[in-house]
Design an enzyme around this catalytic site. Sequence first.
Site, PDB file in Angstrom:
ATOM      1  N   GLY A   1       0.840  -1.192   0.000  1.00 51.47           N
ATOM      2  CA  GLY A   1       0.000   0.000   0.000  1.00 51.47           C
ATOM      3  C   GLY A   1       0.872   1.237   0.000  1.00 51.47           C
ATOM      4  O   GLY A   1       2.064   1.172   0.314  1.00 51.47           O
TER       5      GLY A   1
ATOM      6  N   GLN B   1       3.248   9.815   1.300  1.00 51.33           N
ATOM      7  CA  GLN B   1       4.530   9.113   1.160  1.00 51.33           C
ATOM      8  C   GLN B   1       5.274   9.502  -0.118  1.00 51.33           C
ATOM      9  O   GLN B   1       6.454   9.186  -0.248  1.00 51.33           O
ATOM     10  CB  GLN B   1       4.323   7.595   1.193  1.00 51.33           C
ATOM     11  CG  GLN B   1       3.858   7.081   2.564  1.00 51.33           C
ATOM     12  CD  GLN B   1       3.711   5.581   2.539  1.00 51.33           C
ATOM     13  OE1 GLN B   1       2.680   5.066   2.166  1.00 51.33           O
ATOM     14  NE2 GLN B   1       4.757   4.868   2.920  1.00 51.33           N
TER      15      GLN B   1
ATOM     16  N   CYS C   1       6.800  -0.625   6.459  1.00 51.96           N
ATOM     17  CA  CYS C   1       6.327   0.578   5.761  1.00 51.96           C
ATOM     18  C   CYS C   1       7.426   1.055   4.827  1.00 51.96           C
ATOM     19  O   CYS C   1       8.594   1.112   5.211  1.00 51.96           O
ATOM     20  CB  CYS C   1       5.999   1.659   6.789  1.00 51.96           C
ATOM     21  SG  CYS C   1       5.404   3.186   6.058  1.00 51.96           S
ATOM     22  N   LEU C   2       7.042   1.408   3.610  1.00 51.87           N
ATOM     23  CA  LEU C   2       8.026   1.868   2.629  1.00 51.87           C
ATOM     24  C   LEU C   2       8.729   3.139   3.098  1.00 51.87           C
ATOM     25  O   LEU C   2       9.843   3.424   2.664  1.00 51.87           O
ATOM     26  CB  LEU C   2       7.348   2.115   1.274  1.00 51.87           C
ATOM     27  CG  LEU C   2       6.768   0.866   0.592  1.00 51.87           C
ATOM     28  CD1 LEU C   2       5.973   1.248  -0.646  1.00 51.87           C
ATOM     29  CD2 LEU C   2       7.866  -0.131   0.241  1.00 51.87           C
TER      30      LEU C   2
ATOM     31  N   HIS D   1      -3.493   0.652   8.192  1.00 52.78           N
ATOM     32  CA  HIS D   1      -2.123   1.185   8.141  1.00 52.78           C
ATOM     33  C   HIS D   1      -2.074   2.435   7.255  1.00 52.78           C
ATOM     34  O   HIS D   1      -1.541   3.471   7.657  1.00 52.78           O
ATOM     35  CB  HIS D   1      -1.181   0.098   7.609  1.00 52.78           C
ATOM     36  CG  HIS D   1       0.236   0.543   7.389  1.00 52.78           C
ATOM     37  ND1 HIS D   1       1.300   0.001   8.067  1.00 52.78           N
ATOM     38  CD2 HIS D   1       0.766   1.480   6.549  1.00 52.78           C
ATOM     39  CE1 HIS D   1       2.419   0.600   7.668  1.00 52.78           C
ATOM     40  NE2 HIS D   1       2.126   1.494   6.732  1.00 52.78           N
ATOM     41  N   GLU D   2      -2.651   2.331   6.066  1.00 45.95           N
ATOM     42  CA  GLU D   2      -2.606   3.460   5.126  1.00 45.95           C
ATOM     43  C   GLU D   2      -3.464   4.620   5.620  1.00 45.95           C
ATOM     44  O   GLU D   2      -3.080   5.783   5.491  1.00 45.95           O
ATOM     45  CB  GLU D   2      -3.057   3.028   3.729  1.00 45.95           C
ATOM     46  CG  GLU D   2      -2.204   1.953   3.074  1.00 45.95           C
ATOM     47  CD  GLU D   2      -0.722   2.272   3.053  1.00 45.95           C
ATOM     48  OE1 GLU D   2      -0.351   3.465   2.976  1.00 45.95           O
ATOM     49  OE2 GLU D   2       0.076   1.320   3.126  1.00 45.95           O
TER      50      GLU D   2
ATOM     51  N   HIS E   1      -1.697   6.906   7.888  1.00 50.25           N
ATOM     52  CA  HIS E   1      -0.789   7.858   7.232  1.00 50.25           C
ATOM     53  C   HIS E   1      -1.484   9.193   6.967  1.00 50.25           C
ATOM     54  O   HIS E   1      -0.847  10.254   7.004  1.00 50.25           O
ATOM     55  CB  HIS E   1      -0.307   7.305   5.882  1.00 50.25           C
ATOM     56  CG  HIS E   1       0.894   6.412   5.961  1.00 50.25           C
ATOM     57  ND1 HIS E   1       2.112   6.824   6.433  1.00 50.25           N
ATOM     58  CD2 HIS E   1       1.063   5.114   5.598  1.00 50.25           C
ATOM     59  CE1 HIS E   1       2.982   5.820   6.360  1.00 50.25           C
ATOM     60  NE2 HIS E   1       2.369   4.764   5.862  1.00 50.25           N
TER      61      HIS E   1
HETATM   62 CO    CO Z   1       3.209   2.880   5.595  1.00 48.40          CO
END
Ligand code: CO
Length: 155
Positions: A46, A51, A92-93, A134-135, A138
């Site tokens: 995701g 991000q 997480c990226l 999770h997303e 953000h």
């Molecule tokens: Co993340």
Amino acid sequence: MAVRRIVEQGDEILRKRSFEVTDFGEKTHQLLDDMYDTLVKADGAGLAAVQVGVLRRIFLVINGESVKDGVIEFINPEIISESGSQTGVEGCLSVPGVQGDVTRPYKVTVKYQDRHGDWYKLKAEGFTAKAICHENDHLDGVLYIDKAKNVKASR
Ligand code: CO
């Protein structure tokens, strides 16, 4: 087609609240397409707009096991109900090199708009519910490491 640079932990933008999307035109479509390319390149589960440095309430979540299964685009999402519980490993990226255990709802119902501004409601469970949570965090400046236990180096 454009892969954008992924913002990493330490950049203050990741701690900011993203703004509602009101533009469902070409600029937003370009952002969504670039986010898709960026997610494919990173082979992630995701990606939220913040991000890639854009403070808009948008995220993508894979629609299956990997990004090859396609993605769902969530715009102005709102989790309207949640139930149950699951604890599992997350990464997480934007926080490379580590992973940790996070407890999330097992099921969620999310209301969101697509890229044309049409409203949908999706019931998700298991991995997809976890990824949506999770997303969605953000969009409010929350990172999974704020909630995680046993944060350690990923291999
Ligand atoms: Co993340």
